[in-house]
Design a protein around this motif. Structure first.
Motif, PDB file in Angstrom:
ATOM      1  N   THR A  28       0.610  -1.231   0.042  1.00 48.67           N
ATOM      2  CA  THR A  28      -0.112  -0.194   0.101  1.00 48.67           C
ATOM      3  C   THR A  28       1.259   1.513   0.314  1.00 48.67           C
ATOM      4  O   THR A  28       1.801   1.400   1.150  1.00 48.67           O
ATOM      5  N   ALA A  29       0.505   2.212  -0.796  1.00 46.04           N
ATOM      6  CA  ALA A  29       1.086   3.588  -0.424  1.00 46.04           C
ATOM      7  C   ALA A  29       0.327   3.924  -0.248  1.00 46.04           C
ATOM      8  O   ALA A  29      -0.322   4.557  -0.436  1.00 46.04           O
ATOM      9  N   SER A  54      -5.414   1.003  -7.626  1.00 49.63           N
ATOM     10  CA  SER A  54      -6.513   1.007  -7.431  1.00 49.63           C
ATOM     11  C   SER A  54      -6.121   2.664  -7.231  1.00 49.63           C
ATOM     12  O   SER A  54      -7.567   3.762  -7.135  1.00 49.63           O
ATOM     13  N   GLY A  55      -5.745   3.137  -7.324  1.00 53.21           N
ATOM     14  CA  GLY A  55      -5.616   4.748  -7.587  1.00 53.21           C
ATOM     15  C   GLY A  55      -3.873   5.618  -8.569  1.00 53.21           C
ATOM     16  O   GLY A  55      -3.112   4.261  -9.129  1.00 53.21           O
ATOM     17  N   GLN A  93       4.973   5.612  -5.292  1.00 58.30           N
ATOM     18  CA  GLN A  93       4.236   6.844  -3.939  1.00 58.30           C
ATOM     19  C   GLN A  93       3.268   7.471  -4.248  1.00 58.30           C
ATOM     20  O   GLN A  93       2.679   7.543  -6.061  1.00 58.30           O
ATOM     21  N   LYS A  94       2.636   7.178  -3.882  1.00 58.00           N
ATOM     22  CA  LYS A  94       0.902   7.770  -3.974  1.00 58.00           C
ATOM     23  C   LYS A  94       0.662   9.234  -4.705  1.00 58.00           C
ATOM     24  O   LYS A  94       1.286  10.226  -4.261  1.00 58.00           O
ATOM     25  N   ALA A  95       0.462   8.956  -5.997  1.00 57.81           N
ATOM     26  CA  ALA A  95       0.679  10.801  -6.824  1.00 57.81           C
ATOM     27  C   ALA A  95       0.226  11.580  -6.199  1.00 57.81           C
ATOM     28  O   ALA A  95      -0.173  12.574  -6.494  1.00 57.81           O
ATOM     29  N   GLY A 101      -4.967   5.578   1.974  1.00 59.55           N
ATOM     30  CA  GLY A 101      -2.814   4.391   0.698  1.00 59.55           C
ATOM     31  C   GLY A 101      -4.005   4.337  -0.040  1.00 59.55           C
ATOM     32  O   GLY A 101      -5.293   3.980  -0.145  1.00 59.55           O
ATOM     33  N   VAL A 102      -2.946   3.963  -1.735  1.00 64.71           N
ATOM     34  CA  VAL A 102      -3.523   3.237  -2.063  1.00 64.71           C
ATOM     35  C   VAL A 102      -2.812   1.525  -2.134  1.00 64.71           C
ATOM     36  O   VAL A 102      -1.421   1.334  -2.527  1.00 64.71           O
TER      37      VAL A 102
END
Length: 129
Positions: A28-29, A54-55, A93-95, A101-102
């Motif tokens: 999970t990011a 998922s993101g 990294q989550k954008a 989290g993603v």
């Protein structure tokens, strides 16, 4: 009499021509106001990578490439293309900032080349960071 033993290496094309060893990494990011960069290590050098999430995820080949040099790209939510990269790790990294989290999954095909043979993972190379 000396005995020379051949071993696979980064320049050995046969290591990339045979079927890859499958590897799946899930994680999970993390979210937050300043999402951290996470390193995903592989035991051997990769032949290909496919990422699903998922993101939106920022993906790069060094932590500095994502945080300071903008040497990364963003993969939208869903399943990415198959990338034929010769790497021992990637950075995600989550954008966007914010929680939660993603979740992501990385499907990689590994060669028989040990990750230690690519110790710097191209870090310091032009366009990497």
């Amino acid at each position: 009499m000396s005995v020379f033993q051949y071993k696979t290496g980064l320049g050995n094309s046969s290591a990339y021509q045979v079927s890859a060893v499958p590897c799946v990494v899930r994680g999970t990011a993390a979210g937050g106001s300043s999402p951290p960069v996470q390193e995903v290590n592989f035991t051997n050098v990769t032949n290909f990578i496919q990422i699903s999430s998922s993101g939106d995820l920022n993906v790069g080949f060094s932590s500095l490439g994502i945080t300071a040099n903008e040497n990364y790209f963003t993969i939208p939510a869903g399943v990415s293309d198959i990338y034929h990269w010769r790497v021992s790790s990637i950075y995600v990294q989550k954008a966007s900032s914010g929680s939660p989290g993603v979740p992501y999954a990385i499907i990689a095909g590994l060669t028989t080349v040990p990750a230690a043979d690519l110790s710097n993972n191209w870090s310091g190379s032009a366009g990497v960071g």
